[in-house]
Write an enzyme that holds these catalytic residues in place. Sequence first.
Site, PDB file in Angstrom:
ATOM      1  N   SER A 101     -12.585   7.205  -3.962  1.00 44.68           N
ATOM      2  CA  SER A 101     -12.193   6.278  -5.005  1.00 44.68           C
ATOM      3  C   SER A 101     -13.430   5.765  -5.754  1.00 44.68           C
ATOM      4  O   SER A 101     -14.165   6.556  -6.326  1.00 44.68           O
ATOM      5  CB  SER A 101     -11.379   5.140  -4.374  1.00 44.68           C
ATOM      6  N   HIS A 126      -9.212   9.653  -7.299  1.00 48.47           N
ATOM      7  CA  HIS A 126      -7.831   9.355  -7.685  1.00 48.47           C
ATOM      8  C   HIS A 126      -7.859   8.279  -8.761  1.00 48.47           C
ATOM      9  O   HIS A 126      -8.913   7.773  -9.120  1.00 48.47           O
ATOM     10  CB  HIS A 126      -6.976   8.945  -6.476  1.00 48.47           C
TER      11      HIS A 126
END
Length: 200
Positions: A101, A126
């Site tokens: 992330s 993501h």
Amino acid sequence: MPIGVPKVPFRLPGEEDAVWVDVYNRLYRERLLFLGQQVDDEIANQLIGIMMYLNSEDQAKDMYLYVNSPGGAVLAGISVYDAMQFVVPDVHTICMGLAASMGSFILAGGEITRRIALPHARVMIHQPASSYYDGQAGECVMEAEEVLKLRDCITKVYAQRTGKPLWLISEDMERDVFLSAEEAQDYGVVDLVAVENVSR
């Protein structure tokens, strides 16, 4: 029984006697920084403060940021990325363990050609998630608009840093995409995979 942060001797320039400092303080003096936790405002401010200090101290010496992070707050991660772009010295990024992330976003923000993953490191990208679950409908709409703006910002940075087209980054960010060190190199998040020491 927790051992705490180890202390090591360090002699300040111009001092005759060494003093005991925690190991991270000693490493910061060698321009080695660590992101070994979830990204939040506190760790972001610490890293930014250290980078700004090292930038003002010596703009000719590179910095090395070791990343092992599950991700965290989007704005805190973006602020670390912005600081990395602002300082004059190159910031090398080294992925050890997991850069997920915002951790992978910061990893990708290192100086291009100076981003490394250790052989067994994992990288995950993501889309940013909203932390807003409860509230008025109007507030949720404003939050959704802000998340879309942040997603667009992150997508553009990943595209610029990896050389991948915007549409591919956007498509991949729709889900959790886990990459091995070699896959992260192919994707453009890192430039090199460190070689294992085979002499042992």
